[in-house]
Every structure is written in structure tokens, then in C-alpha cells.
Design a protein around this motif. Structure first.
Motif, PDB file in Angstrom:
ATOM      1  N   LYS A  53     -10.330   3.946  -6.298  1.00 49.29           N
ATOM      2  CA  LYS A  53     -11.678   3.939  -6.895  1.00 49.29           C
ATOM      3  C   LYS A  53     -12.679   3.838  -5.757  1.00 49.29           C
ATOM      4  CE  LYS A  53     -10.491   4.184 -11.190  1.00 49.29           C
ATOM      5  NZ  LYS A  53     -10.493   5.280 -11.917  1.00 49.29           N
ATOM      6  N   HIS A  54     -12.178   3.659  -4.646  1.00 51.59           N
ATOM      7  CA  HIS A  54     -13.180   3.268  -3.280  1.00 51.59           C
ATOM      8  C   HIS A  54     -12.524   4.037  -2.088  1.00 51.59           C
ATOM      9  CE1 HIS A  54     -14.997  -0.021  -5.721  1.00 51.59           C
ATOM     10  NE2 HIS A  54     -13.681  -0.120  -6.053  1.00 51.59           N
ATOM     11  N   ASP A  55     -13.396   4.563  -1.401  1.00 54.42           N
ATOM     12  CA  ASP A  55     -13.130   4.936  -0.043  1.00 54.42           C
ATOM     13  C   ASP A  55     -13.036   3.642   0.850  1.00 54.42           C
ATOM     14  OD1 ASP A  55     -13.343   7.629  -0.502  1.00 54.42           O
ATOM     15  OD2 ASP A  55     -15.472   7.722  -0.556  1.00 54.42           O
ATOM     16  N   PRO A  56     -12.285   3.718   1.749  1.00 54.32           N
ATOM     17  CA  PRO A  56     -11.881   2.645   2.713  1.00 54.32           C
ATOM     18  C   PRO A  56     -13.092   1.948   3.221  1.00 54.32           C
ATOM     19  CG  PRO A  56     -11.368   4.575   3.860  1.00 54.32           C
ATOM     20  CD  PRO A  56     -11.734   4.989   2.599  1.00 54.32           C
ATOM     21  N   ASN A  84      -0.924   8.239  -7.274  1.00 57.12           N
ATOM     22  CA  ASN A  84      -2.359   8.717  -6.802  1.00 57.12           C
ATOM     23  C   ASN A  84      -2.814   8.248  -5.769  1.00 57.12           C
ATOM     24  OD1 ASN A  84      -4.847  10.333  -7.323  1.00 57.12           O
ATOM     25  ND2 ASN A  84      -5.544   8.459  -8.640  1.00 57.12           N
ATOM     26  N   ARG A  85      -3.070   9.149  -4.872  1.00 56.05           N
ATOM     27  CA  ARG A  85      -3.643   8.630  -3.611  1.00 56.05           C
ATOM     28  C   ARG A  85      -5.122   9.223  -3.282  1.00 56.05           C
ATOM     29  NH1 ARG A  85       0.195   5.405  -1.960  1.00 56.05           N
ATOM     30  NH2 ARG A  85       2.409   6.199  -2.055  1.00 56.05           N
ATOM     31  N   ALA A  86      -5.832   9.954  -4.121  1.00 54.43           N
ATOM     32  CA  ALA A  86      -7.175  10.421  -3.975  1.00 54.43           C
ATOM     33  C   ALA A  86      -8.264   9.354  -4.442  1.00 54.43           C
ATOM     34  CB  ALA A  86      -7.282  11.504  -4.964  1.00 54.43           C
ATOM     35  N   GLY A  89     -14.021  10.264  -1.895  1.00 54.36           N
ATOM     36  CA  GLY A  89     -14.249  11.050  -0.672  1.00 54.36           C
ATOM     37  C   GLY A  89     -13.240  11.882   0.019  1.00 54.36           C
ATOM     38  N   GLY A  90     -11.960  11.492  -0.356  1.00 54.14           N
ATOM     39  CA  GLY A  90     -10.828  11.803   0.553  1.00 54.14           C
ATOM     40  C   GLY A  90      -9.453  11.505  -0.179  1.00 54.14           C
ATOM     41  N   TYR A  91      -8.424  11.300   0.520  1.00 53.45           N
ATOM     42  CA  TYR A  91      -7.274  10.791  -0.055  1.00 53.45           C
ATOM     43  C   TYR A  91      -6.370  10.250   1.244  1.00 53.45           C
ATOM     44  CZ  TYR A  91      -5.794  15.149   2.490  1.00 53.45           C
ATOM     45  OH  TYR A  91      -5.298  16.214   3.524  1.00 53.45           O
ATOM     46  N   TRP A  92      -5.420   9.107   0.701  1.00 48.13           N
ATOM     47  CA  TRP A  92      -4.419   8.895   1.700  1.00 48.13           C
ATOM     48  C   TRP A  92      -3.223   9.634   1.849  1.00 48.13           C
ATOM     49  CZ3 TRP A  92      -6.038   4.832   4.462  1.00 48.13           C
ATOM     50  CH2 TRP A  92      -7.002   3.876   4.210  1.00 48.13           C
TER      51      TRP A  92
END
Length: 247
Positions: A53-56, A84-86, A89-92
Motif C-alpha cells: 500500500k506504500h512506496d518505500p 503481489n509486489r506492486a 508508484g512501482g513494484y518490488w
């Protein structure tokens, strides 16, 4: 109830001078296993948050410090096991091979450590960032007696739905985190080729009358019996001239 609670506003708040730097084994077998089986933790020091739910850079806590979070593993598809890794603002993106973490007192339970790199943007036009995440999970071999020593990924079953995430920003100082190197980060390998290891500095000890080695980054321990076996000839000549020169 946990004896100590250091989580405030979703972030770790420790007294001045204290740092939370657990080892891989402590993360898995002192915190994650207790969280998974609903046992009291050594201290309430790791907040719970949904990583997806959050960008790093939007996660609670100081971005300059290592941050630790409990998170529930979220499935990407309703009927699938893929995580799910999205984020917004992006993804892991996983990189390298998972590292196995064992403890003789906790057999046959194992810990698995996955290294991920954050990419900003959509899949096709995403740009790699310096954000790194180590994701820890508990697993159990399907056939513990025969497959415990070297179990394959397909023979491991995750225990529970909790994972422990260690998120940090890789420093841009020309050096790479050792664990990232072990995970197979090609860019780090390329950068490490240009890093030169400093040689120990030789100096003359006039009280002992011999040469000794000194290093700005490390020192010899009391149990280290290694000696300097050779030294530059020019340094020896200079020291001999200095000792033979009349006062």
C-alpha cells in the motif's frame, strides 16, 4: 502483552544511543516465528503495515535508517500463490536466489530470505532505484526427514501469512552491501570491480625497534599472532639512516 513497546505512529522510536540491528537468525527465530504463532515478542519494536500500500519513501520512519515491518503476504491473483509486489508508484522485483536460514533448535522449520529491488513506474518503462528489501518468511519442508538438508523451492510450504520486511536505501559510496552481492546483483558486481582495497600502512616503532602494520579501517586482535613478513626496501633504508644518524 509485550513487555516493551517502541512503536509510535507506525515507526520505531528507540532511546538515544540504541540501534535495532538484528541478525537473520534473530529476525526469523525470535520475531517472525513468534509473530506467526501468536507468541509474545521480545519487544514491540516492529510495526505492522501493508507493504504493497506504500512506496518505500512513504513508509513510516526515517528514510536514512533501516526499517523493519511485519506485513501480510498478499496474493496477486485470487486463486494463485504468486505474491503481489506492486505499489502505487512501482513494484518490488526479486533478484538472485533465496537464502536459507536455519536454527538447530527449531528444526524442521526454516527461514527463507528473499532480496528485492524497487522499480519506479510501470513494468515496461520502470526505472531501477536504490531501495532494497529483504523479505523473510517461515517455511516447512513437505518431507522433513529426507529433504531437510537441501530442500528445493518446490518442496517448501510457507507457514502462516506473515512476512518480515527489512527495507533500506542503498548508499551511493561505491561499495555494495555484501548480502546484495551474494544475491547476484550484477550492477553491484560491476561497481565492486572499481573499488580498491586500502593497503596497510607501515610505520617504524622506535621503542621496539621493528616494523609494524597499521590500518585506518581495522586493527589486529589480541589473539591474532600474524606478523609482517616483508616490507618495502625503501622504507627500511630510510629507517636505518634515521637510527644511525648522530643526534
Amino acid at each position: 502483552m509485550d513487555k516493551f513497546n517502541f512503536v509510535k505512529d507506525g515507526a520505531i522510536k528507540l532511546p538515544p544511543g540504541f540501534r535495532f540491528q538484528p541478525t537473520d537468525e534473530e529476525i526469523v527465530f525470535q520475531y517472525l516465528i513468534r509473530k506467526t504463532f501468536s507468541c509474545p515478542l521480545p519487544a514491540s519494536i516492529i510495526p505492522e503495515i501493508n507493504i504493497c500500500k506504500h512506496d518505500p519513501w512513504d513508509l513510516p520512519g526515517d528514510m536514512e535508517q533501516d526499517r523493519y515491518f511485519f506485513s501480510n503476504k498478499e496474493a496477486k491473483y485470487r486463486n494463485g500463490n504468486r505474491a503481489n509486489r506492486a505499489t502505487l508508484g512501482g513494484y518490488w522485483k526479486p533478484t538472485g536466489l533465496d537464502k536459507q536460514i536455519t536454527c538447530s533448535k527449531r528444526k524442521p522449520i526454516l527461514g527463507m530470505k528473499k532480496t528485492l529491488v524497487f522499480y519506479k513506474g510501470k513494468s515496461q518503462n520502470a526505472s531501477r532505484t536504490d531501495w532494497i528489501m529483504h523479505e523473510y518468511r517461515l517455511v516447512l519442508p513437505k518431507n522433513p526427514p529426507s529433504n531437510f538438508k537441501n530442500p528445493s523451492q518446490s518442496s517448501l510450504v510457507q507457514i502462516g501469512n506473515w512476512v518480515l520486511c527489512h527495507i533500506f536505501l542503498k548508499k551511493r559510496n561505491g561499495k555494495c552491501d555484501q548480502e546484495i552481492l551474494e544475491a547476484g546483483d550484477e550492477n553491484c558486481y560491476k561497481a565492486s570491480e572499481h573499488v580498491q582495497i586500502a593497503k596497510p600502512i607501515l610505520y617504524y616503532d622506535f621503542m621496539r625497534g621493528d616494523l609494524a602494520a597499521s590500518s585506518c579501517s581495522s586493527s589486529l586482535s589480541n589473539d591474532d599472532s600474524s606478523e609482517v613478513s616483508s616490507s618495502p626496501t625503501t622504507l627500511v633504508d630510510q629507517h636505518e639512516e634515521a637510527t644511525n644518524r648522530p643526534l
